[in-house]
Design a protein around this motif. Structure first.
Motif, PDB file in Angstrom:
ATOM      1  N   TYR A  74       0.858  -1.183   0.000  1.00 50.73           N
ATOM      2  CA  TYR A  74       0.000   0.000   0.000  1.00 50.73           C
ATOM      3  C   TYR A  74       0.893   1.232   0.000  1.00 50.73           C
ATOM      4  O   TYR A  74       1.741   1.392   0.880  1.00 50.73           O
ATOM      5  N   ASP A  75       0.740   2.090  -1.004  1.00 55.47           N
ATOM      6  CA  ASP A  75       1.514   3.328  -1.088  1.00 55.47           C
ATOM      7  C   ASP A  75       0.804   4.418  -0.299  1.00 55.47           C
ATOM      8  O   ASP A  75      -0.407   4.649  -0.503  1.00 55.47           O
ATOM      9  N   MET A  76       1.556   5.094   0.551  1.00 56.07           N
ATOM     10  CA  MET A  76       0.913   6.028   1.479  1.00 56.07           C
ATOM     11  C   MET A  76       1.724   7.311   1.626  1.00 56.07           C
ATOM     12  O   MET A  76       2.953   7.296   1.604  1.00 56.07           O
ATOM     13  N   GLU A  77       1.005   8.429   1.748  1.00 51.52           N
ATOM     14  CA  GLU A  77       1.633   9.711   2.058  1.00 51.52           C
ATOM     15  C   GLU A  77       1.763   9.780   3.576  1.00 51.52           C
ATOM     16  O   GLU A  77       0.775   9.944   4.291  1.00 51.52           O
ATOM     17  N   CYS A  78       2.966   9.621   4.066  1.00 52.80           N
ATOM     18  CA  CYS A  78       3.218   9.466   5.514  1.00 52.80           C
ATOM     19  C   CYS A  78       2.719  10.632   6.350  1.00 52.80           C
ATOM     20  O   CYS A  78       2.229  10.428   7.457  1.00 52.80           O
ATOM     21  N   LYS A  79       2.869  11.845   5.846  1.00 54.83           N
ATOM     22  CA  LYS A  79       2.520  13.013   6.654  1.00 54.83           C
ATOM     23  C   LYS A  79       1.057  12.979   7.057  1.00 54.83           C
ATOM     24  O   LYS A  79       0.699  13.325   8.197  1.00 54.83           O
ATOM     25  N   GLU A  80       0.214  12.534   6.145  1.00 58.72           N
ATOM     26  CA  GLU A  80      -1.218  12.481   6.437  1.00 58.72           C
ATOM     27  C   GLU A  80      -1.512  11.507   7.573  1.00 58.72           C
ATOM     28  O   GLU A  80      -2.187  11.855   8.550  1.00 58.72           O
TER      29      GLU A  80
END
Length: 529
Positions: free
Chosen positions: A171-177
């Motif tokens: 799963y690709d994720m935008e960490c900051k969110e």
């Protein structure tokens, strides 16, 4: 026509003379600085999102490598940037009483920020600091670890489900969110005693929290208006936070206190601590031998340990809770996002950290507590290096409260520099952390810098992720513990790698004043075998 032309000439001439006078103050004091733009000073490209502020400070300090102090014009305001370590020590520690205050960005009448510890001045700040410091000792943070663990386990569960639902093995994720939501839920639990589950939904608490930290255009305009005309902003009673959000958090804090008082509820969180503070029941404790919270931790000074009888108002209580939320919501989520990013692009570091996590997990039968987390050597090295490369507070400021002779700012100066009362000095943490003189190959993520063999080589006053002196970050222990709990539980079950959206090499986004990667902190999550 002749009269109009004469007035135009007079006005233009007066304006030119005024600007020459305004932008000549640093030069008259022998301070070097880069060329300025009228009315914008040195921040023209920052304001129009063509340059990040930390890159500007780095450019200014590198332009005059032999100077002890360099200058910067924040629009019309001259700022002194301290490069010399001995001067840094004098300002933050030795002669701290001359630089006790921070630069304000709102009025004291602002119910959310105006009465917070961050912006209080002088003796009032000392009283508030000493009153609040017992709330952030290791003994208090230890009791909050179960709350952090509960939130983090829920986050890992959510991420596992997203991997399963993706139809792939990752799963690709935008960490900051997700780190922002994790930090929000930790604060909600540890500070306010609430379970808000914003990892799966936009809870009311999360929405209002985000409204506090979101740097919108109009908030920026209010911020700049206060900087330029503080007295007018004070008369207008400008607030950086909407009345709706102010009312929400006021009701949460005071309502929770009232409910606990009525039903005799005790929970080891910040609300309970504030209740003790208001009653005068919170006292300083002697820390035990197992209190070490990591290399990056800052110690409380004599100012914070001195006993004060501070009369608390409801506004004071709400302001401290809001400050705790503001600091924990954005700065720590930023630090966690960058550390996850660095672990994704440095798999050798990640593998070694996972090995340590597995060893401790086996030794403790899958359970974690404050002592076990703090005793993990490599985990502390990784967090310390993450805080060096990407300090959550990239620079700090201090306001001179009494005229102060700092000495010659550079070799060409013919006289000592007198820092005048009310003048702002900046401590460039980001620049110091990336100075190759102090940290060889500074852009490399290298936790070995903080091994037991190497940490003694770090020059004092060059590593300051939580500030320096009596006015350092009061919540460093809490922040470090929150980061370590997250890394332990997340990496135990999930593996981080890069993906197509990962920003390589790292480039800072110019669209925000905060530290954020261009395009976001994208990494790929996989289940660990």
């Amino acid at each position: 026509m002749l009269l109009l032309l004469t007035w135009v000439v007079v006005i233009v001439t007066a304006l030119v003379l005024y600007l020459r006078q305004a932008y000549g103050s640093l030069r008259r004091d022998g301070i070097n600085h880069l060329p300025t733009v009228p009315f914008f000073g040195n921040i023209f490209w920052v304001m129009f999102q063509k340059e990040h502020f930390v890159d500007l400070i780095m450019k200014i300090t590198n332009a005059f490598p032999d100077d002890k102090i360099v200058g910067n014009y924040d629009m019309m305001t001259p700022i002194l940037i301290i490069r010399d370590l001995e001067m840094l020590k004098r300002i933050t520690v030795k002669d701290f009483e001359h630089f006790i205050d921070r630069r304000s960005f709102t009025t004291e009448l602002d119910p959310m920020f105006g009465r917070g510890l961050l912006l209080l001045h002088g003796d009032e700040w000392k009283a508030m600091r000493s009153t609040m410091s017992p709330a952030f000792t290791s003994s208090k943070i230890r009791l909050m670890v179960p709350f952090m663990e509960e939130v983090c386990l829920e986050m890992v569960k959510v991420l596992k489900q997203r991997i399963k639902d993706s139809g792939t093995s990752y799963y690709d994720m935008e960490c900051k969110e997700v780190m922002t939501r994790y930090a929000n839920d930790v604060i909600a639990s540890c500070a306010f005693g609430l379970k808000v589950e914003s990892l799966t939904r936009d809870s009311e608490f999360y929405v209002h929290s985000k409204s506090i930290t979101k740097f919108t255009f109009w908030r920026f305009m209010k911020f700049m208006f206060y900087r330029l005309l503080p007295s007018v902003a004070g008369m207008l009673q400008l607030s950086l936070v909407s009345q709706k959000t102010t009312d929400y958090f006021t009701n949460v804090v005071l309502g929770t206190m009232k409910d606990r008082e009525k039903n005799k509820i005790v929970r080891n969180d910040m609300i309970n601590i504030l209740m003790e503070v208001k009653k005068g029941q919170l006292t300083h404790e002697k820390e035990g031998k197992d209190a070490d919270a990591g290399f990056a931790t800052v110690e409380e000074s004599h100012v914070g340990k001195k006993q004060h009888n501070y009369e608390w108002t409801d506004t004071d209580l709400v302001a401290q809770a809001a400050l705790f939320l503001f600091a924990g919501f954005d700065t720590i989520s930023t630090a966690m996002s960058f550390i996850l990013y660095e672990l994704a692009i440095n798999p050798d570091v990640q593998d070694r950290l996972v090995q340590e996590i597995r060893e401790y997990d086996a030794k403790n039968n899958g359970k974690i507590d404050y002592n076990s987390i703090q005793s993990m050597t490599y985990l502390d090295m990784v967090v310390s290096e993450g805080m060096r490369l990407w300090p959550p507070a990239p620079f700090m400021d201090r306001i001179c409260v009494n005229d102060y002779n700092i000495g010659r700012p550079n070799k060409e100066a013919t006289k000592d520099l007198i820092i005048r009362k009310g003048q702002c000095v900046v401590i460039p943490a980001y620049t110091l952390h990336r100075n190759p003189e102090y940290f060889p190959n500074p852009s490399k993520f290298d936790p070995e810098r903080f091994s037991h063999e190497n940490r003694d080589k770090i020059v004092p006053f060059t590593y300051l992720p939580f500030g320096l002196g009596p006015r350092n970050c009061i919540g460093s222990r809490f922040a470090l513990c929150e980061v370590k709990v997250m890394l332990y539980l997340l990496l135990r079950d999930l593996k981080l790698t890069t993906c197509d959206k990962t920003c390589i090499p790292a480039r800072l986004s110019k669209e925000t004043f905060n530290l954020k990667l261009e395009g976001g902190h994208w990494v790929r999550f996989k289940l660990r075998q």
